[in-house]
Design a protein around this motif. Sequence first.
Motif, PDB file in Angstrom:
ATOM      1  N   ARG A  74       0.878  -1.160  -0.020  1.00 29.42           N
ATOM      2  CA  ARG A  74       0.066   0.063   0.064  1.00 29.42           C
ATOM      3  C   ARG A  74       0.682   1.445  -0.154  1.00 29.42           C
ATOM      4  O   ARG A  74       0.575   2.244  -0.537  1.00 29.42           O
ATOM      5  CB  ARG A  74      -0.915   0.044   1.244  1.00 29.42           C
ATOM      6  N   SER A 103       0.901   4.215  -3.223  1.00 28.97           N
ATOM      7  CA  SER A 103       0.999   5.307  -2.792  1.00 28.97           C
ATOM      8  C   SER A 103       1.903   6.231  -3.145  1.00 28.97           C
ATOM      9  O   SER A 103       1.536   7.253  -3.856  1.00 28.97           O
ATOM     10  CB  SER A 103       0.417   5.514  -1.309  1.00 28.97           C
ATOM     11  N   ARG A 117       1.819   9.039  -6.271  1.00 31.14           N
ATOM     12  CA  ARG A 117       2.304  10.421  -6.037  1.00 31.14           C
ATOM     13  C   ARG A 117       3.281  10.950  -7.044  1.00 31.14           C
ATOM     14  O   ARG A 117       3.161  12.148  -7.694  1.00 31.14           O
ATOM     15  CB  ARG A 117       2.862  10.667  -4.598  1.00 31.14           C
TER      16      ARG A 117
END
Length: 224
Positions: A54, A58, A62
């Motif tokens: 995760r 993430s 980004r």
Amino acid sequence: MPLAGLAVESRGGHYRPMALKADDRDSAEWLHGLNAEGPTREEAVTRLRALLLRVARSEAARRSASMPERGREEVDDLCHQAASDAAMVILRKLPEFRGESRFTTWACKFALFEISTRLRRHAWRHRRIELDEQVWDRLADSAPPALTRLEHTETLQSLQRAIRDDLTDRQRLIFQAAVLDEVPIDVLAERLDSTRGAIYKILHDSRARLRRAVERSEGKEGRV
């Protein structure tokens, strides 16, 4: 007050007490599971990999704007690789965890490092590494941190002249790629059929030459 009864095996085969903050039950549970055996450990490792995945996804999301379009479909595979490698590093370094931060905070740093390294390499996979005289024109809009303080100053002009006049072609190429274009050192070493140590040595020598050249230039201007 630390939690009692929690120990972590050291490299020498001995167990040492792990001091955790009294309210850090989550870290204690992680350590208990990862230091257990059988199904308990397997379940903890599975949870750890899921957490790291995760985090990697993430961070990849980004950075998505900086990724080339043709390489984005491979990013999720990079996230899985980063999570797996980070998990192995964490399990190996588990005895080094000191409880100075929460376990998840400590562990996620490994995932961020692994995915960041892979994404930097991935971003440069199809890009050429070559001298580009237009790089100076782009600095006004997006100077890297190392040069931000030199923007719109005479020092930046002196540096540009020194790079052109005082460095060899190879030094110019490596300095521009590493400092101006921010190409990862391991990518440079691989593309130039060299080693990280050799690249760092060239950067060190280049910076020394540039420092002396800029100091001479500024000294002359000061005497005008």
